[in-house]
Design a protein around this motif. Structure first.
Motif, PDB file in Angstrom:
ATOM      1  N   THR A 149      -4.670 -11.554  10.525  1.00 39.24           N
ATOM      2  CA  THR A 149      -5.307 -11.053   9.304  1.00 39.24           C
ATOM      3  C   THR A 149      -4.465  -9.986   8.609  1.00 39.24           C
ATOM      4  O   THR A 149      -4.938  -9.341   7.672  1.00 39.24           O
ATOM      5  CB  THR A 149      -6.696 -10.485   9.629  1.00 39.24           C
ATOM      6  OG1 THR A 149      -6.577  -9.479  10.651  1.00 39.24           O
ATOM      7  CG2 THR A 149      -7.635 -11.584  10.110  1.00 39.24           C
ATOM      8  N   ASN A 150      -3.222  -9.795   9.086  1.00 36.35           N
ATOM      9  CA  ASN A 150      -2.288  -8.845   8.477  1.00 36.35           C
ATOM     10  C   ASN A 150      -2.863  -7.434   8.414  1.00 36.35           C
ATOM     11  O   ASN A 150      -2.660  -6.701   7.444  1.00 36.35           O
ATOM     12  CB  ASN A 150      -1.865  -9.323   7.084  1.00 36.35           C
ATOM     13  CG  ASN A 150      -0.609  -8.622   6.585  1.00 36.35           C
ATOM     14  OD1 ASN A 150       0.238  -8.211   7.374  1.00 36.35           O
ATOM     15  ND2 ASN A 150      -0.485  -8.464   5.281  1.00 36.35           N
ATOM     16  N   GLN A 151      -3.553  -7.044   9.476  1.00 32.73           N
ATOM     17  CA  GLN A 151      -4.105  -5.694   9.561  1.00 32.73           C
ATOM     18  C   GLN A 151      -3.178  -4.750  10.314  1.00 32.73           C
ATOM     19  O   GLN A 151      -3.554  -3.625  10.621  1.00 32.73           O
ATOM     20  CB  GLN A 151      -5.471  -5.737  10.263  1.00 32.73           C
ATOM     21  CG  GLN A 151      -6.507  -6.568   9.541  1.00 32.73           C
ATOM     22  CD  GLN A 151      -6.750  -6.093   8.123  1.00 32.73           C
ATOM     23  OE1 GLN A 151      -7.029  -4.914   7.903  1.00 32.73           O
ATOM     24  NE2 GLN A 151      -6.639  -6.998   7.160  1.00 32.73           N
ATOM     25  N   HIS A 152      -1.974  -5.183  10.597  1.00 37.94           N
ATOM     26  CA  HIS A 152      -1.046  -4.406  11.412  1.00 37.94           C
ATOM     27  C   HIS A 152       0.154  -3.976  10.574  1.00 37.94           C
ATOM     28  O   HIS A 152       0.357  -4.450   9.462  1.00 37.94           O
ATOM     29  CB  HIS A 152      -0.537  -5.253  12.584  1.00 37.94           C
ATOM     30  CG  HIS A 152       0.380  -6.356  12.153  1.00 37.94           C
ATOM     31  ND1 HIS A 152       0.010  -7.335  11.254  1.00 37.94           N
ATOM     32  CD2 HIS A 152       1.686  -6.625  12.458  1.00 37.94           C
ATOM     33  CE1 HIS A 152       1.014  -8.157  11.048  1.00 37.94           C
ATOM     34  NE2 HIS A 152       2.055  -7.754  11.750  1.00 37.94           N
TER      35      HIS A 152
ATOM     36  N   ARG B 269      -5.485 -11.360  16.539  1.00 37.58           N
ATOM     37  CA  ARG B 269      -6.290 -11.384  15.314  1.00 37.58           C
ATOM     38  C   ARG B 269      -5.772 -10.360  14.304  1.00 37.58           C
ATOM     39  O   ARG B 269      -5.771 -10.618  13.097  1.00 37.58           O
ATOM     40  CB  ARG B 269      -7.746 -11.094  15.655  1.00 37.58           C
ATOM     41  CG  ARG B 269      -8.696 -11.052  14.454  1.00 37.58           C
ATOM     42  CD  ARG B 269      -8.821 -12.390  13.769  1.00 37.58           C
ATOM     43  NE  ARG B 269      -9.895 -12.375  12.762  1.00 37.58           N
ATOM     44  CZ  ARG B 269     -10.170 -13.379  11.943  1.00 37.58           C
ATOM     45  NH1 ARG B 269      -9.446 -14.484  12.010  1.00 37.58           N
ATOM     46  NH2 ARG B 269     -11.145 -13.297  11.080  1.00 37.58           N
ATOM     47  N   SER B 270      -5.329  -9.202  14.781  1.00 36.71           N
ATOM     48  CA  SER B 270      -4.816  -8.178  13.865  1.00 36.71           C
ATOM     49  C   SER B 270      -3.574  -8.671  13.129  1.00 36.71           C
ATOM     50  O   SER B 270      -3.353  -8.328  11.965  1.00 36.71           O
ATOM     51  CB  SER B 270      -4.506  -6.885  14.625  1.00 36.71           C
ATOM     52  OG  SER B 270      -3.339  -7.004  15.426  1.00 36.71           O
TER      53      SER B 270
ATOM     54  N   SER C  28       0.837  -1.185   0.000  1.00 38.94           N
ATOM     55  CA  SER C  28       0.000   0.000   0.000  1.00 38.94           C
ATOM     56  C   SER C  28       0.880   1.246   0.000  1.00 38.94           C
ATOM     57  O   SER C  28       2.039   1.205   0.427  1.00 38.94           O
ATOM     58  CB  SER C  28      -0.922   0.027   1.222  1.00 38.94           C
ATOM     59  OG  SER C  28      -0.177   0.283   2.401  1.00 38.94           O
TER      60      SER C  28
END
Length: 440
Positions: free
Chosen positions: A401-404, A397-398, A256
Motif C-alpha cells: 500500500t506504499n505506506q513505507h 502490506r505496508s 510529500s
C-alpha cells in the motif's frame, strides 16, 4: 521454542559448536500456499495479509554447491508482494518449471513457497563443493540465483537462461529461520551493520548499482542529471546515494514534504514534490500537460533536462519518463510496480534519439561492488522500520500500500533490533545518525 542450533546461533556460538549441533527437523517460515492461488479472483484489494502465512516447514536437504543459512534478518521486496498476490502469475509456476529440471531442483516444487529475496545471517552448514566459505561466517545474501554451467552466465550472470530471483522464482527464501542459498550468492556481512541493516541492502542496492554505475546500465558520468522516481523508496534511496557518490546530480521525486525533508538529509538538494507540482492529480503523468509541468520544475532546480531517468514505477510514470529525458538521454528501467503495460508517445523516443535500457537485478560482481560500498560506509542502509517474522503479513502490506519509506526489515532469528555489529569502530566512523537516517 527455538531449536538448540538456533539458540546457539543467537548466542554467538563458535563454528565448532554450530557444526556439532543437529539441524532442526523443521523451522518457521513465511510462505504462500498453492491451494490459495485463486483466493483473490474477483477481489479488488488483494490484501497480502490474507495469503502470507508463517508456519513450520520441513528442513530441506543441502546440495553440494549450497550453504544453509541461519537467517537473522530479512526484508520485504515488491516481489514478495507479487508472490502473495499471485500476480502477474502464481509463483508456483516457477517452482514447477524448476521441478521439471530434475536432480536437486526437484526440491523446489512444493505445495508451499518460502519467500524472501534478502537476508543476513550465519552459515551453519556447507555443501561438499563449497570452498570459500565455512560454518560460522557472517554473510549477506545476493538474490541472483544463477546457473554456473550456462555459458551466457560467464558473459553476465543476468543473461544466463537459468538465472532466477532467489525467494521469488525459487523456493527456500530468506523470510524464514533457515534458508538455502548457492555459494555464488554469499557475500561478507558488513561488520559495522546490525543484522537488520545488513539484510535490507542486497537486492535494491545492487539493482540500483547495475542500473546507474555498471557498464551494462546507463553508465552515469560526473555531472549527469539523474531523475529518480520514488527517491525515498527502496530502490530510489540507493540510487540517490550512488548518483551523488559518482559525481552526478540527483533530482528526487517524492509525494510529500516529509519525504522531501528526508531526501534533503540524504544529500539530495534537488527535490520535486509531485503532489505540489501536479496538484495531487497523478493522472497528469499520463498527459503532456503533466509532463511539461514536471519538465519546468526540473529545469528550475538544475537548469537542464535529465541525462538519465531512473525508472522502476512502470505504467504510472513511464510516459513522463520518455518525455522528460533530454535529447539523446537514457531511460533505464528495472521494474513496473504500478503495472507492466507501458504507453508512451514514441515520437519523443525516436525523434530525439533517446534510449530505453532494460536492467534486471545484478550479477555477482556488481553485487559484490555494491556490498563493498556499503561495508565502507559510502552507501548507508535505507532501513526505516523493522517487523518480527510473525508480523510478515503486516510488513508486506505496508509495502503493498506504499505506506513505507526506504526498506522494511524483518527479524527472523535475531531476537531484537540492534544486534550483529562486529566492528563498532567502523560503525562510529560511519556515524549513528547517518545509519539511522530513515528511522528518524
Amino acid at each position: 521454542m527455538n531449536s538448540p542450533l538456533s539458540e546457539a546461533v543467537i548466542a554467538g556460538a563458535d563454528a565448532a559448536d554450530l557444526a556439532l549441533l543437529p539441524l532442526p527437523a523443521s523451522f518457521p517460515a513465511a510462505a504462500v500456499r498453492a491451494s490459495d492461488v485463486d483466493m483473490f479472483e474477483g477481489v479488488e484489494d488483494k490484501d497480502v495479509r490474507k495469503s502470507l502465512f508463517v508456519e513450520n516447514v520441513p528442513m530441506p536437504e543441502l546440495a553440494p554447491d549450497e550453504a544453509l543459512i541461519a537467517v537473522m534478518a530479512s526484508a520485504i521486496n515488491y516481489n514478495t508482494v507479487w508472490t502473495a498476490m499471485f500476480e502477474p502469475l502464481p509463483s508456483f509456476q516457477f517452482l514447477k518449471e524448476m521441478g521439471k529440471m530434475g536432480g536437486w531442483e526437484e526440491r523446489h516444487d512444493l505445495p508451499y513457497h518460502i519467500v524472501g529475496s534478502d537476508a543476513s545471517g550465519v552459515i551453519v552448514r556447507t555443501g561438499s563443493s563449497v570452498r570459500k566459505w565455512k560454518v560460522g561466517d557472517h554473510v549477506s545474501i545476493s538474490p541472483a540465483y544463477v546457473d554456473e554451467q550456462d555459458p551466457d552466465t560467464h558473459r553476465d550472470g543476468m543473461l544466463g537462461q537459468g538465472q532466477k530471483a532467489w525467494g521469488f522464482e525459487t523456493n527456500f527464501g530468506g523470510l524464514a529461520h533457515y534458508a538455502l542459498v548457492r555459494a555464488s550468492q554469499l557475500m561478507p556481512k558488513p561488520p559495522a551493520l546490525t543484522w537488520e541493516e545488513a539484510a535490507v541492502n542486497p537486492l535494491c542496492a545492487s539493482t540500483a548499482y547495475r542500473m546507474l554505475v555498471s557498464e551494462r546500465g546507463a553508465r552515469m558520468k560526473q555531472g549527469d542529471i539523474v531523475l529518480v522516481w520514488g527517491a525515498t523508496g527502496g530502490l530510489g534511496s540507493y540510487a540517490v546515494q550512488l548518483v551523488r557518490n559518482g559525481g552526478g546530480i540527483p533530482v528526487g521525486v517524492v509525494n510529500s514534504e516529509e519525504k522531501a525533508s528526508l531526501l534533503r538529509s540524504l544529500g539530495c538538494d534537488a527535490v520535486i514534490n509531485r503532489a505540489e507540482i501536479l496538484g495531487g492529480d497523478d493522472m497528469l503523468l499520463q498527459r503532456a500537460e503533466g509532463w511539461k509541468k514536471m519538465g519546468r520544475a526540473i529545469r528550475e532546480l538544475v537548469g537542464e533536462d535529465p541525462h538519465i531517468v531512473f525508472e522502476h514505477v512502470g505504467s504510472k510514470t513511464f510516459p513522463a519518463s520518455v518525455f522528460l529525458a533530454r535529447r539523446g538521454g537514457t531511460i533505464i528501467t528495472c521494474g513496473s510496480s504500478t503495472g507492466y503495460d507501458h504507453t508512451y508517445d514514441n515520437r519523443y523516443l525516436w525523434m530525439r534519439l533517446k534510449r530505453i535500457i532494460g536492467s534486471h537485478g545484478a550479477n555477482f560482481h556488481e553485487q559484490w561492488e555494491a556490498n563493498r560500498l556499503i561495508a565502507m560506509g559510502h552507501v548507508v542502509p535505507a532501513l526505516s522500520k523493522t517487523y518480527r517474522l510473525e508480523e510478515v503479513g503486516a510488513a508486506a502490506r505496508s509495502v503493498q500500500t506504499n505506506q513505507h519509506i526506504g526498506k522494511v526489515g524483518v527479524l527472523c532469528l535475531a531476537p531484537r533490533p540492534g544486534l550483529g555489529v562486529t566492528d563498532p569502530q567502523a560503525r562510529a566512523r560511519v556515524g549513528e545518525e547517518r545509519l539511522r537516517l530513515f528511522r528518524r
